[in-house]
Design a protein around this motif. Structure first.
Motif, short mmCIF file in Angstrom:
data_model
loop_
_atom_site.label_atom_id
_atom_site.label_comp_id
_atom_site.label_asym_id
_atom_site.label_seq_id
_atom_site.Cartn_x
_atom_site.Cartn_y
_atom_site.Cartn_z
N TRP A 1 0.99 -1.20 0.02
CA TRP A 1 -0.10 -0.06 0.04
C TRP A 1 1.00 1.32 -0.14
O TRP A 1 1.68 1.42 0.88
N HIS B 1 -14.17 4.21 5.24
CA HIS B 1 -14.81 2.97 4.71
C HIS B 1 -15.35 2.03 5.45
O HIS B 1 -16.42 1.42 5.40
N ALA C 1 -8.41 0.70 -0.78
CA ALA C 1 -9.93 1.00 -0.27
C ALA C 1 -10.74 -0.43 -1.01
O ALA C 1 -11.60 -0.98 -0.21
N HIS C 2 -10.50 -0.81 -2.06
CA HIS C 2 -11.30 -1.98 -2.68
C HIS C 2 -10.95 -3.36 -1.85
O HIS C 2 -11.74 -4.13 -1.53
N LEU D 1 -9.06 5.03 5.63
CA LEU D 1 -9.94 4.26 5.28
C LEU D 1 -10.82 3.83 6.54
O LEU D 1 -12.08 3.51 6.41
N THR E 1 0.28 -0.36 -4.51
CA THR E 1 -1.08 -0.47 -4.49
C THR E 1 -1.39 0.98 -3.98
O THR E 1 -1.01 1.53 -2.91
N ASP E 2 -2.43 1.83 -4.68
CA ASP E 2 -2.45 3.21 -4.45
C ASP E 2 -3.81 3.15 -3.35
O ASP E 2 -4.45 2.22 -3.17
N ALA E 3 -4.18 4.32 -3.06
CA ALA E 3 -5.12 4.45 -1.98
C ALA E 3 -6.75 3.95 -2.35
O ALA E 3 -7.59 3.30 -1.69
N ASP E 4 -7.01 4.04 -3.90
CA ASP E 4 -8.23 3.73 -4.28
C ASP E 4 -8.18 2.16 -4.37
O ASP E 4 -9.24 1.43 -3.99
N GLU E 5 -7.23 1.50 -4.69
CA GLU E 5 -7.03 0.04 -4.94
C GLU E 5 -7.19 -0.56 -3.39
O GLU E 5 -7.53 -1.61 -3.19
N THR F 1 -12.40 -3.19 1.78
CA THR F 1 -13.88 -3.47 1.65
C THR F 1 -13.96 -4.91 1.40
O THR F 1 -15.02 -5.61 1.99
N THR G 1 -7.17 -6.13 -5.92
CA THR G 1 -8.17 -7.01 -5.34
C THR G 1 -8.61 -8.23 -5.99
O THR G 1 -9.04 -9.27 -5.39
#
Length: 327
Positions: free
Chosen positions: A23, A69, A33-34, A65, A27-31, A37, A287
């Motif tokens: 991370w 999230h 988050a996926h 997150l 792995t960026d912040a959006d990935e 989740t 993910t």
């Protein structure tokens, strides 16, 4: 997802942990988050990071997150300290000052008031052990940490630290050890696993897929989109690209073909159900990779296949682990 007791503590964790070493890098912040989740929806609870991962950026992403999230109380938050982060007397190492400074930094980046599992990332031979372990006691008694563990300790180091903490009821017992463990790396079985069992520590297994080699994707070449093709992880993966590893990977591929599943599922299920293991720590870059790992929940290896994998990957042992004078 099934949950297990971590060591002899009252803490129950998912039998698969989510690692976050990539991370903030691959792995960026959006990935991320996926991933979090997806892990949460599958019933996963144990998420592992460290203050040194991407200079703290991994912790920062996870902290963000947990405020946007996933509810904080749904996650068992594990992080680590000891590795060198910055220059100066408190920028790394296992002294009281360095550890408590690192803890405050982790709490700030994670945006929480406590860590569920705080782990000593490595043994520090330059600091008296009682000073290092006293910092764990301080962290727990002040409410900043709930449970304590270690990482990358040898068998004698684990036994020494656990014995010290168990010698007095006011000290914080160690409940876990995080170590590399896979079909390609079974060295812990010589000393660490017996020591962990004797002292009641659960094993968290990092690199359970042999740093990606056990997936079979490195058999013939290095895929351009793989971790092994990056300059920062090439040597990490290359460590397990040996002739011995190739034989073990072939056995894993054969087992996967016979079971109608993937090599990753076979390798991960093998680690997950080894004696003493509480949870493998899966550090997925994407993910999609994480979903593959989560699907292992439905697989239990047949005894014959497990025995065959045990045999081909067995670590070399000799005196005193295998003492010919003992029955």
């Amino acid at each position: 997802m099934e949950h297990r007791q971590l060591g002899r503590s009252g803490l129950r964790v998912s039998r698969l942990a989510l690692g976050t070493m990539t991370w903030g890098l691959d792995t960026d912040a959006d990935e991320a988050a996926h991933q979090l989740t997806t892990f949460h929806e599958a019933g996963g609870t144990l998420v592992d990071t460290a203050d040194v991962y991407q200079d703290g950026h991994s912790e920062q992403i996870l902290g963000d997150l947990l405020t946007t999230h996933i509810p904080r109380n749904d996650i068992i938050l594990a992080t680590k300290a000891v590795a060198r982060r910055t220059p100066g007397p408190f920028g790394g190492g296992a002294s009281r000052g360095a550890l408590l400074t690192a803890l405050d930094g982790s709490l700030r980046r994670l945006r929480v008031d406590h860590i569920d599992l705080w782990q000593l990332h490595a043994w520090d031979p330059t600091v008296p052990l009682d000073e290092t372990l006293a910092a764990l006691d301080t962290a727990v008694t002040t409410g900043k940490v709930r449970y304590a563990g270690i990482s990358n300790y040898s068998g004698w180091q684990l036994a020494t630290a656990a014995t010290h903490q168990n010698a007095h009821p006011t000290r914080t017992p160690l409940i876990s050890t995080q170590v590399e463990y896979s079909l390609l790396e079974r060295g812990i079985e010589r000393e660490v696993t017996p020591a962990a069992h004797h002292h009641g520590l659960g094993i968290l297994a990092w690199a359970p897929l042999g740093r990606g080699v056990l997936t079979g994707k490195y058999r013939n070449a290095t895929p351009p989109d793989s971790r092994g093709a990056t300059h920062h992880y090439a040597s990490y993966v290359e460590h397990h690209r040996t002739e011995r590893a190739a034989r073990i990977v072939h056995a894993v591929l054969t087992a996967a073909d016979g079971l109608g599943t993937t090599p990753a599922h076979v390798a991960l299920a093998w680690v997950r159900d080894r004696p003493g293991v509480t949870a493998p720590v899966v550090g997925a870059r994407t993910t999609t990779q994480l979903k593959t790992a989560l699907a292992t929940e439905d697989l239990t290896l047949p005894p014959a296949i497990r025995a065959a994998l045990d045999d081909i990957s067995a670590p070399q042992r000799s005196y005193p682990e295998r003492n010919p004078t003992q029955p």
